[in-house]
Scaffold this active site. Structure first.
Site, PDB file in Angstrom:
ATOM      1  N   LYS A  39     -29.022  51.762 -88.777  1.00 43.66           N
ATOM      2  CA  LYS A  39     -28.351  52.940 -89.351  1.00 43.66           C
ATOM      3  C   LYS A  39     -27.422  53.568 -88.310  1.00 43.66           C
ATOM      4  O   LYS A  39     -27.543  53.278 -87.119  1.00 43.66           O
ATOM      5  CB  LYS A  39     -29.415  53.950 -89.805  1.00 43.66           C
ATOM      6  CG  LYS A  39     -30.221  54.546 -88.674  1.00 43.66           C
ATOM      7  CD  LYS A  39     -31.465  55.268 -89.193  1.00 43.66           C
ATOM      8  CE  LYS A  39     -32.260  55.864 -88.041  1.00 43.66           C
ATOM      9  NZ  LYS A  39     -33.603  56.284 -88.450  1.00 43.66           N
ATOM     10  N   TYR A 272     -10.952  74.900 -67.719  1.00 40.05           N
ATOM     11  CA  TYR A 272     -11.093  76.117 -68.531  1.00 40.05           C
ATOM     12  C   TYR A 272     -12.181  77.037 -67.976  1.00 40.05           C
ATOM     13  O   TYR A 272     -13.252  76.571 -67.586  1.00 40.05           O
ATOM     14  CB  TYR A 272     -11.505  75.760 -69.962  1.00 40.05           C
ATOM     15  CG  TYR A 272     -10.438  75.082 -70.785  1.00 40.05           C
ATOM     16  CD1 TYR A 272      -9.237  75.712 -71.102  1.00 40.05           C
ATOM     17  CD2 TYR A 272     -10.663  73.791 -71.275  1.00 40.05           C
ATOM     18  CE1 TYR A 272      -8.282  75.075 -71.880  1.00 40.05           C
ATOM     19  CE2 TYR A 272      -9.719  73.148 -72.065  1.00 40.05           C
ATOM     20  CZ  TYR A 272      -8.525  73.797 -72.355  1.00 40.05           C
ATOM     21  OH  TYR A 272      -7.595  73.172 -73.120  1.00 40.05           O
TER      22      TYR A 272
HETATM   23  C1  LIG Z   1     -34.649  55.757 -87.685  1.00 37.35           C
HETATM   24  C2  LIG Z   1     -35.862  55.228 -88.291  1.00 37.35           C
HETATM   25  C3  LIG Z   1     -36.628  54.241 -87.661  1.00 37.35           C
HETATM   26  C4  LIG Z   1     -36.372  53.790 -86.247  1.00 37.35           C
HETATM   27  O1  LIG Z   1     -36.785  54.774 -85.331  1.00 37.35           O
HETATM   28  P1  LIG Z   1     -36.819  54.491 -83.777  1.00 37.35           P
HETATM   29  O2  LIG Z   1     -37.465  55.683 -83.194  1.00 37.35           O
HETATM   30  O3  LIG Z   1     -35.406  54.347 -83.332  1.00 37.35           O
HETATM   31  O4  LIG Z   1     -37.594  53.249 -83.574  1.00 37.35           O
HETATM   32  C5  LIG Z   1     -37.690  53.689 -88.355  1.00 37.35           C
HETATM   33  N1  LIG Z   1     -37.986  54.117 -89.599  1.00 37.35           N
HETATM   34  C6  LIG Z   1     -37.293  55.080 -90.229  1.00 37.35           C
HETATM   35  C7  LIG Z   1     -37.703  55.513 -91.587  1.00 37.35           C
HETATM   36  C8  LIG Z   1     -36.220  55.684 -89.600  1.00 37.35           C
HETATM   37  O5  LIG Z   1     -35.540  56.653 -90.215  1.00 37.35           O
END
Ligand SMILES: *Cc1c(COP(=O)(O)O)cnc(C)c1O
Length: 390
Positions: A39, A272
């Protein structure tokens, strides 16, 4: 089209990704499937290349947060199963089915919508049921007094026409936290998850083919939670304490170059707001790396970046497109010298700790004007410019 400038860029080390995948695969064993979480453009590493690499390595599943992210993979020829962790509007059910994308179902209302839509189309949507065991985000609520109604709700969804339930999953809230309380919480979440799954299997007489719950913290610390498939993100990219313990390698190195060097007299206010004043004659380098590239302005005057002569303190407010570093005692670092913002020589955890955040946020923040260079077998195999040049 390639970027004409050597400005700020990320190097994505696919050899490191492969090393991490193989190390994790050896850890979980051949009977446990591997889902790579890609993702958010693979946490800023480029989801298409990461997915291609995982596909070649024989990984089993991918997960994304939305149908747009899933479509990006499908339209780039990724054939592996893809699970969407978040919601998809019911108008998109047709596309989910057409592109063979698996959808998480998180509550009765969604199950009903998806079932009605799939039935109307005279097709079947593949789903994984999301169970809320204590994350208190998405999923069927099943803890305590909600156990029976939760299990029944899931059983009902599994029996709805137009839906094929391939799997069930839950998400741990504190699998990466230290202390007995967190351990207890994770153990409770895991037991509840397996109890609910058993109850549902008993109610329906059907079995979940793929039960999964292990995120990064659980893959590193709780082998008993692997079940049919693990679901790490961060670990795959090689960041954090557990990655270090497991000898995984950071996949992203973010680099920039010194664009200008100037020498200022003592008492000169830099950038700045003038929050930094030179306290002697100082040699200051300007880097084409600012908050529009994903640097955190809150890190102004607080962090250091890596030069070939060691760490150089960042000076003054971080600007949109630039920031300044102190090169006074680094005579060999000059215009054109490469600077590592984070990566192999300057661990991302140093920067995320100072920023009061986690490595995830820093890799996700690298913006679209930062091109990517992909490295495989030690060679640059492609460059990816994310701006709209066509
Ligand atoms: C993002 C996510 C993961 C992965 O999490 P990590 O901490 O990066 O291993 C696994 N399951 C779900 C449902 C997630 O949203």
């Amino acid at each position: 089209m390639e970027s004409t400038l050597k400005r700020t860029w990320s190097e994505i080390d696919l050899d490191a990704l492969i090393h991490n995948y193989r190390t994790l695969k050896a850890r979980i064993g051949k009977n446990v499937k591997f889902l790579g979480v890609v993702k958010a453009d693979a946490y800023g590493h480029g989801s298409v290349m990461v997915a291609k690499t995982l596909e070649e390595e024989g990984a089993d599943y991918l997960a994304v947060s939305s149908i747009d992210e899933a479509m990006e993979l499908r339209l780039n020829d990724i054939k592996m199963p893809i699970l969407i962790l978040g919601h998809t509007p019911k108008e998109q059910v047709d596309r989910l089915i057409e592109y063979n994308i698996t959808q998480a179902v998180t509550c009765k209302a969604k199950a009903v919508e998806y079932s009605e839509e799939a039935t109307r189309l005279n097709k079947t949507l593949k789903i994984h049921i999301k169970i809320d065991t204590g994350m208190s985000r998405l999923g069927y609520l099943c803890d305590g007094e909600f156990f029976d109604t939760g299990a029944q709700g899931i059983a009902d969804a599994m029996n709805m026409p137009g839906l094929y339930t391939e799997g069930a999953f839950t998400h741990f809230a504190v699998a990466d936290e230290e202390g007995e309380e967190a351990l207890e919480y994770t153990r409770h979440q895991f037991k509840l998850f397996t109890d609910v799954c058993s109850k549902v299997e008993e109610l329906t007489g059907k079995r979940f083919e793929i039960k999964h719950c292990a995120n990064t913290g659980a893959v590193a610390r709780f082998p008993e939670t692997y079940l049919d498939m693990v679901r790490p993100g961060l670990l795959l990219y090689g960041y954090g304490e557990y990655a270090r313990q497991l000898h995984l390698k950071p996949v992203m190195t973010l680099k920039t170059v010194v664009s200008t060097v100037k020498v200022y007299p003592e008492g000169t206010a830099i950038s700045y707001g003038g929050i930094y004043k030179t306290d002697k004659r100082e040699r200051i380098g300007v880097l084409p790396y600012g908050y529009a590239d994903g640097f955190f302005r809150s890190l102004s005057n607080k962090c250091s970046l890596m030069t070939r002569e060691g760490l150089a303190p960042q000076r003054g407010k971080i600007c949109m497109d630039m920031c300044m570093i102190d090169l006074t005692d680094k005579p060999g670092v000059d215009v054109g010298s490469e600077i590592e913002i984070f990566g192999k020589h300057n661990p991302i955890e140093e920067l995320s700790d100072i920023a009061g955040t986690i490595p995830y946020e820093l890799t996700c923040a690298v913006s679209k004007r930062v091109p990517r260079t992909y490295i495989k077998d030690g060679q640059v195999i492609s460059r990816e410019l994310l701006l709209r040049m066509r």
